[in-house]
Design an enzyme around this catalytic site. Sequence first.
Site, mmCIF file in Angstrom:
data_model
loop_
_atom_site.group_PDB
_atom_site.id
_atom_site.type_symbol
_atom_site.label_atom_id
_atom_site.label_comp_id
_atom_site.label_asym_id
_atom_site.label_seq_id
_atom_site.Cartn_x
_atom_site.Cartn_y
_atom_site.Cartn_z
ATOM 1 C CE1 TYR A 297 16.069 45.717 31.587
ATOM 2 C CE2 TYR A 297 14.272 44.553 32.631
ATOM 3 C CZ TYR A 297 15.065 44.781 31.533
ATOM 4 O OH TYR A 297 14.842 44.064 30.383
ATOM 5 C CG LEU B 242 2.426 47.331 22.675
ATOM 6 C CD1 LEU B 242 1.781 48.222 23.733
ATOM 7 C CD2 LEU B 242 1.390 46.904 21.652
ATOM 8 C CE LYS C 208 3.865 55.666 23.888
ATOM 9 N NZ LYS C 208 3.919 55.356 25.342
ATOM 10 N N GLY D 137 6.031 51.312 21.995
ATOM 11 C CA GLY D 137 4.888 52.229 21.969
ATOM 12 C C GLY D 137 4.511 52.724 20.593
#
Length: 346
Positions: A53, A237, A245, A240
Amino acid sequence: MKTLTLGTTGLTVSELCLGTMTWGTQNSEAEGHAQADLALEHGVTFWDTAEMYPVNPVRAETAGRTEAIIGTWLASRGGRDRIQLATKVAGKGPILRPGEVTTGATMRAAVEASLRRLQTDYIDLYQLHWPNRGSYHFRQMWTYRPPRIDRAVETANMTDILTTAQALVAEGKVRAIGLSNESVWGAARWLHLAETLGLPRMASVQNEYSLLCRQFDTDWAELSVVEDMPLLAFSPLATGLLSGKYAGDVIPEGSRRSLNPDLGGRINAQVFPAVAAYLGVAARHGLDPCQMAIAFCRTRPFTTTPIIGATTLEQLRTNIGAAGVTLSSEVLKDIAETHRAHPAPY
């Protein structure tokens, strides 16, 4: 914030886990520190990272930056014992150690490097990011063909890794080990070897799980419950999508989709009708869609810790609020009906 015991490890962790993979690309060091402060303030003490990461994109020149940001947070704030840190060895891939499988030696070297970046002397949960033999995760299931492995070679490699893990635990550098992007066969094989050879047991598995991605619900669910191997659910999620959204196929500036337009293969003709259906469930019951999606993960019959990530403090505050949400039987019924109508959107 409730806590739970992480499988058979004896480690006590928060019911939500803080994901950090945006720290160092979409989030600056200062923003990462602010997220860490907010999470700790609300009792989210279990944090997940990885040596590769940040992401979006993953690059050799940025790999390790997220761990380093956590390290500077620890150096400035202190109190290492207030949190439980999970990280991962990258495994075979194009960025770190190209073409090299994970071995005991590469795992030890990766642990030592992570400890330096994290500015700590121990890691609570050390995970194998990918199986050496390959994986069906991240939409690879559509063309997946089980590998024809040499069982003797695979067993020797797994034994080497478990033996090294035993040494790292004895040295106090690692407290527990776990899996990620793994299959049921792989997990069962790891558990069998640990039991028969008296080596450390894989404590958990970090696989994708959300209202839109429920591969874990059958064979994996059985193994998870019977073997007390909890799921650390990444992308609860759906990157997203379940926030709404991206509804209408829009791409907000600065969003993950602005960097990864198809969201790792999640964007297709089926996904937006499924998202609209779940947004409708949330609206009918007066729920925030993000909190509903995260809270759903905690209702499963197998122990699940959702990994929540964010690029803004407002998003993170909303996601942490899911810990206080209890879904009614009516909500769960609507979710079940929606799942039957949209069983595998991507």
